[in-house]
Design a protein around this motif. Structure first.
Motif, PDB file in Angstrom:
ATOM      1  N   PRO A  42      48.887  10.683  -9.197  1.00  0.00           N
ATOM      2  CA  PRO A  42      48.302   9.943  -8.082  1.00  0.00           C
ATOM      3  C   PRO A  42      49.280   8.896  -7.539  1.00  0.00           C
ATOM      4  CG  PRO A  42      46.809   9.997  -9.963  1.00  0.00           C
ATOM      5  CD  PRO A  42      48.121  10.530 -10.440  1.00  0.00           C
ATOM      6  N   VAL A  43      49.280   8.711  -6.223  1.00  0.00           N
ATOM      7  CA  VAL A  43      50.211   7.756  -5.619  1.00  0.00           C
ATOM      8  C   VAL A  43      49.998   6.342  -6.155  1.00  0.00           C
ATOM      9  CG1 VAL A  43      50.687   9.044  -3.512  1.00  0.00           C
ATOM     10  CG2 VAL A  43      48.762   7.503  -3.557  1.00  0.00           C
ATOM     11  N   ALA A  44      48.761   5.978  -6.417  1.00  0.00           N
ATOM     12  CA  ALA A  44      48.485   4.634  -6.932  1.00  0.00           C
ATOM     13  C   ALA A  44      49.135   4.431  -8.304  1.00  0.00           C
ATOM     14  CB  ALA A  44      46.985   4.387  -7.005  1.00  0.00           C
ATOM     15  N   GLU A  45      49.083   5.459  -9.143  1.00  0.00           N
ATOM     16  CA  GLU A  45      49.699   5.333 -10.473  1.00  0.00           C
ATOM     17  C   GLU A  45      51.219   5.268 -10.368  1.00  0.00           C
ATOM     18  OE1 GLU A  45      49.574   7.126 -14.993  1.00  0.00           O
ATOM     19  OE2 GLU A  45      48.693   8.338 -13.389  1.00  0.00           O
ATOM     20  N   VAL A  46      51.791   6.095  -9.493  1.00  0.00           N
ATOM     21  CA  VAL A  46      53.249   6.066  -9.293  1.00  0.00           C
ATOM     22  C   VAL A  46      53.668   4.684  -8.801  1.00  0.00           C
ATOM     23  CG1 VAL A  46      55.153   6.985  -7.913  1.00  0.00           C
ATOM     24  CG2 VAL A  46      53.511   8.543  -8.956  1.00  0.00           C
ATOM     25  N   ALA A  47      52.951   4.141  -7.830  1.00  0.00           N
ATOM     26  CA  ALA A  47      53.277   2.807  -7.320  1.00  0.00           C
ATOM     27  C   ALA A  47      53.144   1.765  -8.412  1.00  0.00           C
ATOM     28  CB  ALA A  47      52.376   2.465  -6.138  1.00  0.00           C
ATOM     29  N   ASP A  48      52.096   1.859  -9.218  1.00  0.00           N
ATOM     30  CA  ASP A  48      51.879   0.905 -10.306  1.00  0.00           C
ATOM     31  C   ASP A  48      53.001   0.976 -11.333  1.00  0.00           C
ATOM     32  OD1 ASP A  48      50.254  -1.050 -11.771  1.00  0.00           O
ATOM     33  OD2 ASP A  48      49.938   0.595 -13.195  1.00  0.00           O
ATOM     34  N   ARG A  49      53.399   2.171 -11.692  1.00  0.00           N
ATOM     35  CA  ARG A  49      54.440   2.338 -12.711  1.00  0.00           C
ATOM     36  C   ARG A  49      55.845   2.105 -12.165  1.00  0.00           C
ATOM     37  NH1 ARG A  49      52.649   4.157 -17.686  1.00  0.00           N
ATOM     38  NH2 ARG A  49      50.574   5.059 -17.667  1.00  0.00           N
ATOM     39  N   ALA A  50      55.978   2.068 -10.836  1.00  0.00           N
ATOM     40  CA  ALA A  50      57.283   1.829 -10.230  1.00  0.00           C
ATOM     41  C   ALA A  50      57.606   0.342 -10.123  1.00  0.00           C
ATOM     42  CB  ALA A  50      57.346   2.481  -8.856  1.00  0.00           C
ATOM     43  N   GLY A  51      56.648  -0.514 -10.383  1.00  0.00           N
ATOM     44  CA  GLY A  51      56.926  -1.951 -10.370  1.00  0.00           C
ATOM     45  C   GLY A  51      55.905  -2.728  -9.584  1.00  0.00           C
ATOM     46  N   VAL A  52      55.871  -4.014  -9.838  1.00  0.00           N
ATOM     47  CA  VAL A  52      54.822  -4.855  -9.268  1.00  0.00           C
ATOM     48  C   VAL A  52      54.906  -5.006  -7.756  1.00  0.00           C
ATOM     49  CG1 VAL A  52      54.414  -6.156 -11.379  1.00  0.00           C
ATOM     50  CG2 VAL A  52      56.114  -6.971  -9.735  1.00  0.00           C
ATOM     51  N   SER A  53      56.068  -4.843  -7.157  1.00  0.00           N
ATOM     52  CA  SER A  53      56.179  -5.028  -5.711  1.00  0.00           C
ATOM     53  C   SER A  53      56.217  -3.703  -4.945  1.00  0.00           C
ATOM     54  CB  SER A  53      57.434  -5.844  -5.383  1.00  0.00           C
ATOM     55  OG  SER A  53      58.588  -5.130  -5.755  1.00  0.00           O
ATOM     56  N   THR A  54      55.978  -2.607  -5.628  1.00  0.00           N
ATOM     57  CA  THR A  54      56.024  -1.294  -4.990  1.00  0.00           C
ATOM     58  C   THR A  54      54.789  -1.101  -4.118  1.00  0.00           C
ATOM     59  OG1 THR A  54      57.242  -0.421  -6.876  1.00  0.00           O
ATOM     60  CG2 THR A  54      56.236   1.183  -5.396  1.00  0.00           C
TER      61      THR A  54
ATOM     62  N   PHE B 157      59.564  -4.194 -13.626  1.00  0.00           N
ATOM     63  CA  PHE B 157      58.841  -3.419 -14.625  1.00  0.00           C
ATOM     64  C   PHE B 157      58.703  -1.933 -14.269  1.00  0.00           C
ATOM     65  CE2 PHE B 157      56.961  -7.766 -14.573  1.00  0.00           C
ATOM     66  CZ  PHE B 157      57.666  -8.234 -15.658  1.00  0.00           C
ATOM     67  N   PHE B 158      59.756  -1.335 -13.746  1.00  0.00           N
ATOM     68  CA  PHE B 158      59.755   0.105 -13.494  1.00  0.00           C
ATOM     69  C   PHE B 158      59.628   0.806 -14.841  1.00  0.00           C
ATOM     70  CE2 PHE B 158      61.587   4.267 -12.830  1.00  0.00           C
ATOM     71  CZ  PHE B 158      61.162   4.619 -11.558  1.00  0.00           C
ATOM     72  N   ASP B 159      58.636   1.673 -14.973  1.00  0.00           N
ATOM     73  CA  ASP B 159      58.338   2.352 -16.235  1.00  0.00           C
ATOM     74  C   ASP B 159      59.173   3.631 -16.347  1.00  0.00           C
ATOM     75  OD1 ASP B 159      57.243   3.404 -18.526  1.00  0.00           O
ATOM     76  OD2 ASP B 159      55.160   3.182 -17.862  1.00  0.00           O
ATOM     77  N   SER B 160      60.456   3.449 -16.644  1.00  0.00           N
ATOM     78  CA  SER B 160      61.381   4.585 -16.680  1.00  0.00           C
ATOM     79  C   SER B 160      60.987   5.613 -17.743  1.00  0.00           C
ATOM     80  CB  SER B 160      62.812   4.112 -16.899  1.00  0.00           C
ATOM     81  OG  SER B 160      62.920   3.376 -18.098  1.00  0.00           O
ATOM     82  N   ALA B 161      60.451   5.168 -18.861  1.00  0.00           N
ATOM     83  CA  ALA B 161      60.046   6.112 -19.914  1.00  0.00           C
ATOM     84  C   ALA B 161      58.929   7.028 -19.417  1.00  0.00           C
ATOM     85  CB  ALA B 161      59.605   5.359 -21.163  1.00  0.00           C
ATOM     86  N   TRP B 162      57.978   6.474 -18.680  1.00  0.00           N
ATOM     87  CA  TRP B 162      56.875   7.281 -18.149  1.00  0.00           C
ATOM     88  C   TRP B 162      57.389   8.297 -17.143  1.00  0.00           C
ATOM     89  CZ3 TRP B 162      54.584   7.978 -13.296  1.00  0.00           C
ATOM     90  CH2 TRP B 162      53.352   8.641 -13.301  1.00  0.00           C
ATOM     91  N   PHE B 163      58.246   7.847 -16.221  1.00  0.00           N
ATOM     92  CA  PHE B 163      58.796   8.766 -15.220  1.00  0.00           C
ATOM     93  C   PHE B 163      59.635   9.858 -15.875  1.00  0.00           C
ATOM     94  CE2 PHE B 163      57.740   5.272 -12.332  1.00  0.00           C
ATOM     95  CZ  PHE B 163      57.158   5.968 -11.285  1.00  0.00           C
ATOM     96  N   ASP B 164      60.465   9.480 -16.846  1.00  0.00           N
ATOM     97  CA  ASP B 164      61.275  10.488 -17.541  1.00  0.00           C
ATOM     98  C   ASP B 164      60.396  11.497 -18.279  1.00  0.00           C
ATOM     99  OD1 ASP B 164      63.829   9.694 -16.728  1.00  0.00           O
ATOM    100  OD2 ASP B 164      64.025   8.256 -18.380  1.00  0.00           O
ATOM    101  N   ALA B 165      59.324  11.016 -18.891  1.00  0.00           N
ATOM    102  CA  ALA B 165      58.409  11.916 -19.609  1.00  0.00           C
ATOM    103  C   ALA B 165      57.729  12.880 -18.641  1.00  0.00           C
ATOM    104  CB  ALA B 165      57.368  11.108 -20.378  1.00  0.00           C
ATOM    105  N   ARG B 166      57.307  12.384 -17.480  1.00  0.00           N
ATOM    106  CA  ARG B 166      56.679  13.254 -16.469  1.00  0.00           C
ATOM    107  C   ARG B 166      57.661  14.319 -16.002  1.00  0.00           C
ATOM    108  NH1 ARG B 166      51.086  12.418 -15.113  1.00  0.00           N
ATOM    109  NH2 ARG B 166      51.601  13.909 -13.495  1.00  0.00           N
ATOM    110  N   LEU B 167      58.877  13.895 -15.716  1.00  0.00           N
ATOM    111  CA  LEU B 167      59.886  14.850 -15.261  1.00  0.00           C
ATOM    112  C   LEU B 167      60.166  15.890 -16.343  1.00  0.00           C
ATOM    113  CD1 LEU B 167      62.396  12.410 -13.514  1.00  0.00           C
ATOM    114  CD2 LEU B 167      60.936  14.119 -12.389  1.00  0.00           C
TER     115      LEU B 167
END
Length: 107
Positions: free
Chosen positions: A60-72, A4-14
């Motif tokens: 925040p690192v916690a949000e990045v980890a959360d949006r990067a996937g469940v095992s991050t 569940f990597f949230d690619s749309a969120w990361f792309d929007a941030r970038l």
């Protein structure tokens, strides 16, 4: 493997910061292909990667980890070594900028 990597969120941030996935590759020391694997849930971020990516996109690192996937992994407090490295890089960039301005004035 991360799920569940949230690619749309990361792309929007970038995009909001005027950056691209190439910037992520440079910061993490990865190839474009390896970054594409992250975005497609085919590669996991390490704790240090989460820390660097969070710094890059100002999240925040916690949000990045959360949006990067469940095992991050969620990194612990950022080590002083990263802060010291960033300070050195900023000082080097400042010195380079000053030198460029001096060279421009000589012309």
């Amino acid at each position: 493997m991360a799920l569940f990597f949230d690619s749309a969120w990361f792309d929007a941030r970038l995009s909001a910061l005027g950056m691209k996935r190439d910037d992520v590759a440079a910061v993490l020391g990865l190839t474009k292909e390896q970054v594409a694997e992250l975005w497609k849930d085919q590669r996991e971020l390490k704790a240090d990667d989460v820390r660097l990516l969070a710094s890059l996109i100002g999240a925040p690192v916690a949000e990045v980890a959360d949006r990067a996937g469940v095992s991050t992994p969620v990194p612990k407090d950022a080590p002083d070594a990263i802060e010291a490295r960033l300070d050195r890089i900023e000082a080097q960039l400042g010195a380079m900028h000053k030198l460029l301005l001096e060279l421009k004035e000589r012309r």
